[in-house]
Design a protein around this motif. Structure first.
Motif, PDB file in Angstrom:
ATOM      1  N   HIS A 179       0.835  -1.208   0.000  1.00 53.59           N
ATOM      2  CA  HIS A 179       0.000   0.000   0.000  1.00 53.59           C
ATOM      3  C   HIS A 179       0.869   1.258   0.000  1.00 53.59           C
ATOM      4  CE1 HIS A 179      -3.247  -2.344   2.585  1.00 53.59           C
ATOM      5  NE2 HIS A 179      -2.765  -3.070   1.580  1.00 53.59           N
ATOM      6  N   PRO A 180       1.814   1.424  -0.919  1.00 48.16           N
ATOM      7  CA  PRO A 180       2.725   2.570  -0.845  1.00 48.16           C
ATOM      8  C   PRO A 180       2.000   3.910  -0.936  1.00 48.16           C
ATOM      9  CG  PRO A 180       2.920   1.448  -2.964  1.00 48.16           C
ATOM     10  CD  PRO A 180       2.066   0.581  -2.106  1.00 48.16           C
ATOM     11  N   CYS A 181       2.392   4.827  -0.054  1.00 41.29           N
ATOM     12  CA  CYS A 181       1.845   6.185  -0.019  1.00 41.29           C
ATOM     13  C   CYS A 181       2.998   7.167   0.167  1.00 41.29           C
ATOM     14  CB  CYS A 181       0.873   6.366   1.148  1.00 41.29           C
ATOM     15  SG  CYS A 181      -0.574   5.294   1.136  1.00 41.29           S
ATOM     16  N   VAL A 182       2.771   8.406  -0.233  1.00 43.84           N
ATOM     17  CA  VAL A 182       3.723   9.477   0.044  1.00 43.84           C
ATOM     18  C   VAL A 182       3.012  10.583   0.808  1.00 43.84           C
ATOM     19  CG1 VAL A 182       5.254   9.031  -1.902  1.00 43.84           C
ATOM     20  CG2 VAL A 182       3.289  10.522  -2.231  1.00 43.84           C
ATOM     21  N   ARG A 183       3.732  11.185   1.733  1.00 37.99           N
ATOM     22  CA  ARG A 183       3.200  12.364   2.426  1.00 37.99           C
ATOM     23  C   ARG A 183       3.817  13.593   1.793  1.00 37.99           C
ATOM     24  NH1 ARG A 183       3.982  13.109   8.789  1.00 37.99           N
ATOM     25  NH2 ARG A 183       6.066  13.811   8.131  1.00 37.99           N
ATOM     26  N   LEU A 184       2.982  14.452   1.260  1.00 41.31           N
ATOM     27  CA  LEU A 184       3.434  15.655   0.570  1.00 41.31           C
ATOM     28  C   LEU A 184       3.088  16.881   1.400  1.00 41.31           C
ATOM     29  CD1 LEU A 184       2.192  14.706  -3.027  1.00 41.31           C
ATOM     30  CD2 LEU A 184       4.467  14.346  -2.042  1.00 41.31           C
ATOM     31  N   GLU A 185       4.034  17.803   1.527  1.00 36.94           N
ATOM     32  CA  GLU A 185       3.830  19.025   2.293  1.00 36.94           C
ATOM     33  C   GLU A 185       3.893  20.244   1.395  1.00 36.94           C
ATOM     34  OE1 GLU A 185       6.604  19.184   5.474  1.00 36.94           O
ATOM     35  OE2 GLU A 185       5.806  17.411   6.499  1.00 36.94           O
ATOM     36  N   ILE A 244       6.249   5.835   2.257  1.00 38.99           N
ATOM     37  CA  ILE A 244       7.578   5.464   1.774  1.00 38.99           C
ATOM     38  C   ILE A 244       8.597   6.584   1.909  1.00 38.99           C
ATOM     39  CG2 ILE A 244       6.703   3.713   0.182  1.00 38.99           C
ATOM     40  CD1 ILE A 244       6.879   5.770  -2.054  1.00 38.99           C
ATOM     41  N   ASN A 245       8.143   7.813   2.145  1.00 41.15           N
ATOM     42  CA  ASN A 245       9.082   8.937   2.241  1.00 41.15           C
ATOM     43  C   ASN A 245       9.115   9.541   3.640  1.00 41.15           C
ATOM     44  OD1 ASN A 245       6.467  10.026   2.032  1.00 41.15           O
ATOM     45  ND2 ASN A 245       7.223  11.923   1.120  1.00 41.15           N
ATOM     46  N   VAL A 246       8.686   8.779   4.641  1.00 40.27           N
ATOM     47  CA  VAL A 246       8.693   9.256   6.027  1.00 40.27           C
ATOM     48  C   VAL A 246       9.689   8.434   6.822  1.00 40.27           C
ATOM     49  CG1 VAL A 246       7.326   9.555   8.125  1.00 40.27           C
ATOM     50  CG2 VAL A 246       6.304  10.048   5.896  1.00 40.27           C
ATOM     51  N   ALA A 247      10.619   9.109   7.481  1.00 40.59           N
ATOM     52  CA  ALA A 247      11.664   8.421   8.249  1.00 40.59           C
ATOM     53  C   ALA A 247      11.048   7.541   9.327  1.00 40.59           C
ATOM     54  CB  ALA A 247      12.602   9.446   8.876  1.00 40.59           C
ATOM     55  N   GLU A 277      13.218   7.585  -1.766  1.00 40.95           N
ATOM     56  CA  GLU A 277      13.832   7.957  -0.493  1.00 40.95           C
ATOM     57  C   GLU A 277      13.986   9.465  -0.343  1.00 40.95           C
ATOM     58  OE1 GLU A 277      16.488   4.384  -1.880  1.00 40.95           O
ATOM     59  OE2 GLU A 277      15.399   6.068  -2.830  1.00 40.95           O
ATOM     60  N   SER A 278      14.018  10.184  -1.451  1.00 43.04           N
ATOM     61  CA  SER A 278      14.288  11.617  -1.387  1.00 43.04           C
ATOM     62  C   SER A 278      13.071  12.478  -1.688  1.00 43.04           C
ATOM     63  CB  SER A 278      15.412  11.986  -2.366  1.00 43.04           C
ATOM     64  OG  SER A 278      15.059  11.631  -3.707  1.00 43.04           O
ATOM     65  N   VAL A 279      11.892  11.842  -1.760  1.00 48.18           N
ATOM     66  CA  VAL A 279      10.683  12.612  -2.055  1.00 48.18           C
ATOM     67  C   VAL A 279      10.378  13.564  -0.890  1.00 48.18           C
ATOM     68  CG1 VAL A 279       8.186  12.488  -2.415  1.00 48.18           C
ATOM     69  CG2 VAL A 279       9.703  10.831  -3.525  1.00 48.18           C
TER      70      VAL A 279
END
Length: 279
Positions: A179-185, A244-247, A277-279
């Protein structure tokens, strides 16, 4: 999202396996053994009933919405085959009444000539004991183990366990489960979470010392290019997933993220976000 796999391999004149995301949707099309196929994962039928049972959270059922979204996708893409990469249902064991009812209504809505391949996910319990034998379902249904199989040049598995040897020997590997997701700010600190695709190649590291893969050529020959890999976002938009982009976020699959080489993230609309990794 441009699929670089459509370029012919040098000197062969042949086109490698290709998986093309449907713009704006958590699903992809592919040519599998001459058939036009639609691939999706993590439908999680009965998820709302699971929330009530597992967490005491009362959420109205979105079963009709899920069904209509999938039927619209089938009409839009016109596939000969539907491939579900696991977690078609949500309950770990036998499905409850609402969950089984949702799936039966869904499959009764399919065209009779549609071939359906269901890869068993960790939530699919004993789905093979009833789904493939239902008298009310016209579609042809095949249920395969979670470690997956090769469908032509494409290996399909769920991702919750180590893939089969046949999957690793395919040109391309497709899996779900994560279920890959990205958190965008944004610039003022607001954030949103969106589902994402991961695309790259398999890294030999987590597979190399496992005896079941002995003799797999790309694991033993450093000059051989590993298979491409696609981690497909969840079809169900309620289930959350791995940011996937949250530590500090750990992946769910036993071979991820170590098994991802140079993977890039893409949004459902095709926006390329670059290395995940760098998103």
């Amino acid at each position: 999202m441009r699929d670089e796999s459509r370029r012919s391999e040098p000197g062969t004149g042949s086109t490698p396996a290709a998986v093309d995301p449907v713009p704006g949707e958590p699903a992809a099309t592919a040519t599998i053994e001459g058939d036009h196929a639609l691939l999706l994962t993590d439908y999680h039928a009965g998820y709302e009933a699971g929330l009530r049972y597992e967490r005491g959270v009362d959420v109205p059922s979105r079963a009709p919405d899920r069904r209509e979204r999938l039927l619209a996708l089938l009409e839009r893409t016109g596939p000969d085959r539907l491939v579900v990469l696991g977690d078609l249902m949500h309950s770990i064991g036998d499905p409850g009444g609402a969950e089984r009812g949702e799936l039966e209504v869904l499959f009764e809505s399919f065209a009779g000539d549609l071939e359906v391949t269901v890869v068993k996910g960790n939530h699919d319990g004993r789905i093979e004991t009833w789904l493939a034998d239902s008298d009310d379902i016209g579609a042809t249904i095949t249920v395969v183990p979670g470690e997956g199989i090769a469908l032509g040049d494409i290996g399909v598995c769920h991702g919750h366990t180590w893939p089969s040897r046949a999957v690793l020997e395919s040109e391309m590997v497709c899996l779900g489960h994560e279920h890959p997701c990205v958190r965008l700010e944004d610039e003022i600190g607001g954030s949103r979470v969106e589902r994402a695709w991961l695309r790259g190649r398999l890294d030999p590291e987590p597979f190399r010392d496992r005896p079941e893969y002995e003799g797999v050529s790309w694991l033993e020959d450093a000059d051989e290019t590993p298979p491409r890999v696609v981690v497909v976002p969840a079809f169900n938009d309620l289930v959350g997933g791995t940011w996937i982009n949250v530590a500090g976020q750990s992946f769910l699959s036993p071979f991820l993220p170590t098994g991802l080489a140079g993977a890039e993230a893409y949004l459902l609309d095709g926006t390329r976000l670059g290395p995940y990794e760098s998103v």
